[in-house]
Scaffold this active site. Sequence first.
Site, PDB file in Angstrom:
ATOM      1  N   ASP A  17       0.861  -1.192   0.000  1.00 25.41           N
ATOM      2  CA  ASP A  17       0.000   0.000   0.000  1.00 25.41           C
ATOM      3  C   ASP A  17       0.893   1.235   0.000  1.00 25.41           C
ATOM      4  O   ASP A  17       1.926   1.258   0.661  1.00 25.41           O
ATOM      5  CB  ASP A  17      -0.881  -0.036   1.260  1.00 25.41           C
ATOM      6  N   ASP A  68      -4.546   3.536   2.818  1.00 27.46           N
ATOM      7  CA  ASP A  68      -5.943   3.076   2.925  1.00 27.46           C
ATOM      8  C   ASP A  68      -6.025   1.583   3.254  1.00 27.46           C
ATOM      9  O   ASP A  68      -7.108   1.001   3.296  1.00 27.46           O
ATOM     10  CB  ASP A  68      -6.743   3.399   1.651  1.00 27.46           C
ATOM     11  N   ASP A 109      -1.560  -1.148  -3.824  1.00 33.22           N
ATOM     12  CA  ASP A 109      -1.907  -0.357  -5.009  1.00 33.22           C
ATOM     13  C   ASP A 109      -0.755  -0.307  -6.003  1.00 33.22           C
ATOM     14  O   ASP A 109       0.346  -0.820  -5.735  1.00 33.22           O
ATOM     15  CB  ASP A 109      -2.364   1.055  -4.605  1.00 33.22           C
ATOM     16  N   ASP A 165      -3.792 -10.113 -16.063  1.00 28.04           N
ATOM     17  CA  ASP A 165      -4.722 -11.224 -15.883  1.00 28.04           C
ATOM     18  C   ASP A 165      -5.964 -10.909 -16.719  1.00 28.04           C
ATOM     19  O   ASP A 165      -6.536  -9.831 -16.590  1.00 28.04           O
ATOM     20  CB  ASP A 165      -5.100 -11.311 -14.397  1.00 28.04           C
ATOM     21  N   ASP A 186      -7.510 -16.393 -17.239  1.00 25.25           N
ATOM     22  CA  ASP A 186      -8.278 -17.010 -16.168  1.00 25.25           C
ATOM     23  C   ASP A 186      -9.209 -18.094 -16.724  1.00 25.25           C
ATOM     24  O   ASP A 186      -9.859 -17.888 -17.750  1.00 25.25           O
ATOM     25  CB  ASP A 186      -9.109 -15.902 -15.503  1.00 25.25           C
ATOM     26  N   GLU A 201      -5.010 -20.634 -17.674  1.00 28.07           N
ATOM     27  CA  GLU A 201      -5.318 -21.456 -16.498  1.00 28.07           C
ATOM     28  C   GLU A 201      -6.289 -22.559 -16.938  1.00 28.07           C
ATOM     29  O   GLU A 201      -7.383 -22.271 -17.401  1.00 28.07           O
ATOM     30  CB  GLU A 201      -5.968 -20.591 -15.416  1.00 28.07           C
ATOM     31  N   HIS A 218      -2.476 -17.408  -5.818  1.00 27.03           N
ATOM     32  CA  HIS A 218      -3.452 -16.780  -4.910  1.00 27.03           C
ATOM     33  C   HIS A 218      -4.624 -17.694  -4.574  1.00 27.03           C
ATOM     34  O   HIS A 218      -5.488 -17.295  -3.796  1.00 27.03           O
ATOM     35  CB  HIS A 218      -3.959 -15.494  -5.561  1.00 27.03           C
ATOM     36  N   ASP A 219      -4.693 -18.861  -5.193  1.00 23.45           N
ATOM     37  CA  ASP A 219      -5.780 -19.801  -4.904  1.00 23.45           C
ATOM     38  C   ASP A 219      -5.304 -21.004  -4.085  1.00 23.45           C
ATOM     39  O   ASP A 219      -6.109 -21.882  -3.763  1.00 23.45           O
ATOM     40  CB  ASP A 219      -6.379 -20.354  -6.212  1.00 23.45           C
TER      41      ASP A 219
END
Length: 542
Positions: free
Chosen positions: A25, A29, A33, A102, A203, A245, A318-319
Amino acid sequence: MLDKTKRGWWRSAVFYQIYPKSFQDSDGDGIGDLPGIISRLDYLEKLGVDGIWLSPVYDSPQVDNGYDISDYRAIWPPFGTMADMENLIAEAKKRGISIIMDLVLNHTSDRHFWFREARKGKDNPYHDYYIWRTGAPDAPPNDLCAVFGGSMWTYVPELGEYYFHQFAPEQPDLNWDNPKVRRELYDMIRFWVEKGVEGFRLDVIDSIAKEPDRHITSRGPHLHEYIRELSREAFREEGLVTVGEAWSADVEEAKRYSAPEGRELSMIFQFEHTFADCAHGDKWDVVPLSLPTLKRCMERWQRGLHGKGWNSLFWDNHDLPRIVSRWGDEGEYRVVSAKMLATALHGLQGTPYIFQGEELGMTNIRLPIEEYEDLETRNRYQEQIARGMPEAEVRSSIYARSRDNARTPMQWTGGENAGFTTGKPWFVLNPNYKEINAQAALEDPDSVFYYYQALIALRKRYEVFREGDFTLLEPDDERLFAYTRETETEALLVVCNFSRGETAFSRPEGFGEAVPLLSNYPDARETLRPYEARIYYRRREP
Ligand code: GLC
């Protein structure tokens, strides 16, 4: 720096996946980012990666953390602006790093303009951008179950129709049989290519062509026809790297996607190896790792695609849960086991992908159920409890497999919020950041970070990493993963102890004189110590 004008440059490349929400970040916030990513490019350059696969940064209501896109040509405001994105592409390029975006082409968000129009009426020009079936309120067209739970069909009372979605109801599937949809997507891709994006991760690409009435949700009859069209129309540049993927792919299917002379994709992500510790092919059904199963699987893919396609190599994304928590050791052997796992993977043929934090040996988390963020995890919990599964069992499979294991913020320092943000992080930090963080890793020459750096450098230096033919040794050994890689002029021997115990190993013929290239222990002994890994190298007489 890799010469990216060379055809197939990505065969020599190593990529790094960023999950933007949790990376860095910059404005307090609590959400990662684009300027945050820019501020960490020097770190990635130091690691030695050639490209970044950026999980979605497009505008999105974030029901599935950006895998639900409401505008493909805009950046989600908390991530930054289009100018930030252009800046990221340019700053990365200066450091020899390509940006790989992605592409979520299977579905959009239900907030996307196309879907908002589509549900206005059956004669709306966008209606046919999605998949609809007429029906009565309580009688969905069939019993297909969505990946995140519930039915694949959601009813729209005003229309008297159901729309089709393989994931959440907020992620309606696009109708790829409609040529207008395909055209819109290709134009959108060109928009990003013109901005300087050098590749794409696609994806759930095996799901784009489907026939829900016949219960076909992936590998539909038109799949390869659509991918060839996509490739021809949108990926014209030879230099673009594309990785699809494809959960449904087997080796034969992977050859179709990634044939060297082919007209489809550079490579795919397949997941067969990630099931080596699952019973009944169910990721939630956790059993101890079967090393022989894992090795046979690696062998099948290595041999099957050699010269006929191209592998991607990954443990984490990330999965998936964190690999050291999964097949290594979170405790006393965390560092050596993280290095061993890296060795086992990076010695193979293919293009390696490192998921953020993997290079630090980051680990899984365990949270009170209400603190999980991921919709799949939350739905899973509700569904299994409703089915009467004992609470403790549901929890333990969530601890092991929740996608949130990978999504805790990146651990940069041992200071406040791990240096991820000056505000309140959007998701909990793993409390072990005081010990496991990038700053500590950079100060320790023996860290997991520098080990990854060394592996990446070796891949650049010796052609055998890219070209060598794979031979599995000791297929039935339950502790040892050992293999050779050979070209006419070079040979590698990779030896990895996957266990906490010592294990015997003798070098195969021809490797007696081979020199050690890298190891996670300072010296070599007769036996392999817990999680020990070694790479040996020799030149071959032509
Ligand atoms: C892919 C993504 C995953 C997402 C799903 C739906 O599997 O990796 O994060 O939830 O597709 O887009």
